[in-house]
Design an enzyme around this catalytic site. Sequence first.
Site, PDB file in Angstrom:
ATOM      1  N   LYS A  88       0.802  -1.225   0.000  1.00  0.00           N
ATOM      2  CA  LYS A  88       0.000   0.000   0.000  1.00  0.00           C
ATOM      3  C   LYS A  88       0.834   1.274   0.000  1.00  0.00           C
ATOM      4  CE  LYS A  88      -4.169  -1.718   0.129  1.00  0.00           C
ATOM      5  NZ  LYS A  88      -5.359  -1.184  -0.497  1.00  0.00           N
TER       6      LYS A  88
HETATM    7  C1  PLP Z   1      -3.444  -6.837   3.830  1.00  0.00           C
HETATM    8  C2  PLP Z   1      -4.134  -6.456   2.564  1.00  0.00           C
HETATM    9  N1  PLP Z   1      -4.262  -7.370   1.617  1.00  0.00           N
HETATM   10  C3  PLP Z   1      -4.900  -7.105   0.465  1.00  0.00           C
HETATM   11  C4  PLP Z   1      -5.461  -5.882   0.226  1.00  0.00           C
HETATM   12  C5  PLP Z   1      -6.197  -5.662  -1.064  1.00  0.00           C
HETATM   13  O1  PLP Z   1      -5.488  -4.843  -1.947  1.00  0.00           O
HETATM   14  P1  PLP Z   1      -6.296  -3.800  -2.826  1.00  0.00           P
HETATM   15  O2  PLP Z   1      -6.904  -2.802  -1.893  1.00  0.00           O
HETATM   16  O3  PLP Z   1      -5.283  -3.183  -3.728  1.00  0.00           O
HETATM   17  O4  PLP Z   1      -7.352  -4.542  -3.550  1.00  0.00           O
HETATM   18  C6  PLP Z   1      -5.362  -4.895   1.201  1.00  0.00           C
HETATM   19  C7  PLP Z   1      -6.018  -3.601   1.032  1.00  0.00           C
HETATM   20  O5  PLP Z   1      -6.402  -2.926   1.966  1.00  0.00           O
HETATM   21  C8  PLP Z   1      -4.669  -5.175   2.396  1.00  0.00           C
HETATM   22  O6  PLP Z   1      -4.522  -4.264   3.372  1.00  0.00           O
END
Ligand code: PLP
Length: 498
Positions: A88
């Site tokens: 992120k």
């Molecule tokens: C630990 C974790 N995995 C997966 C995701 C999913 O990614 P995306 O928001 O890009 O779909 C997030 C998003 O908040 C996350 O914090």
Amino acid sequence: MGRLKFKVLTSCETKETITFGKSRAPTLFFSSMGSTSAGLALIEFMWYNNILETIGNTPLVKLNNITREISATVLMKVETTNPGNSIKDRMALKMIEDAEAAGLLKPGGTIIEGTSGNTGMGLAIAAVVKGYRCIFTTTDKQSKEKIDALRAFGAEVIVCPTNVEPEDPRSYYSVSSRLVKETPNSWKANQYDNLSNTQAHYEQTGPEIWEQTEGKVTHLVVGVGTGGTASGVGRYLKEKNPDIQVWGIDTYGSVFKKYKETGIFDKNEIYPYITEGIGEDFLPENVDFDVIDLFEKVTDQDAALMTREIARKEGIFAGNSTGANIAGLLQLKARLKPDDLVVVIQHDHGSRYMGKMFNEDWLRERGFLEDEKLTAQRILRARGDIATVMVDAEQTVLETFNMMKSMNISQVPVTQQGMVVGKVTESDILEALLDRPSLKSAMVKEICTVPFPFVDLRTSIDKISSLINKENQAVLVEDEYGRIAIITQYDIINAIAK
Ligand SMILES: Cc1ncc(COP(=O)(O)O)c(C=O)c1O
């Protein structure tokens, strides 16, 4: 930019060409010097100007054990080398940079966001470097580690209830929207609908994967929350090769899979779940359903157990959604061929889940662990059905002592109107009588000490042992029938020895 530095290379070093794509990381240029094939390397800079410049260029690592039953090669995009230990960081910085460029975020401003932690971490780090204030709203489902980590960077965090509709004024979406209206010079990042999120992955993560696999990637396996990662990486890869499959990992309790398969937004699909970071109860703008070829749902239990397995089998300390990704990939393994090259995203780091997926008692309390370890229940079973001896708080000290002697027990819980109110041990009685012999006719409640701690039937032997010490030589547990049982050190040793 830092200092420029040159290094004279040997002939063998000059054979190698290292490229780092469009990265902000140090770039190495190699130039051959005529027929001698010795060369000069210009190392563009020797340090980063701030921590934000270290974002990206994460390694791609082959998985060797956990994916043994898969015929294809499986690589993990290890995003935990980013400064906030998650993927992120990339989109957080991009959202801020785009907001600055658009004049939405001004010097000294406040960044507001509803975040489950990782986006908050990326925003908080960038805010420290760039001089912004951060206020985050999150849900009470999120691990304490994630929330504490945000506070470590000076962010203010407001914890909101999980089990309310997104439109409910108490939801973390609504609270962050209200805050942005009430806080002067503030900007809401809105990771769900802010398309800078997808764009970050289109510009960085996608090209990195393409270059690192030399264009051989055939499948992307990615958890879908806001959708930014799947949509951005997926769009880039499909532009390079439309045959690349993008498999989105979803959870039970989320609307994505059914929406993709039927076009129906079904509220009946929505219910609380444990897996963190993926799945949603609404459709974020960043989820591009055309880019994601299919959604695969993974149970909370499978995701949690796989999260542990990745650490144990690969030495990679990954978070909960990475566990879901690998579990989902294994569910889909029949679709893969030996020549396929699968890239799985590792979204974040295991350290954020120490109190959850990496805590056996937490797993056991949710019924996720098939008990390979001894629990309170198994210790009781090993001992057989023995009624627990208790003493009423109003019995005398002498009566209590005689009862303990006749039953050959050295400690006993003290009850009053059916409630455990304390405990008394042989040494408590001895000490009391040596001190004041007249206490023998006093009520036992006069000399009893704090009760033995209570544990759950699923509590592990490790936890029980940690509760037993010099002051506390036993624990209490309510059995399946609501009866109170006592577990002593002796019972534990007996159960282990069996
Ligand atoms: C630990 C974790 N995995 C997966 C995701 C999913 O990614 P995306 O928001 O890009 O779909 C997030 C998003 O908040 C996350 O914090």
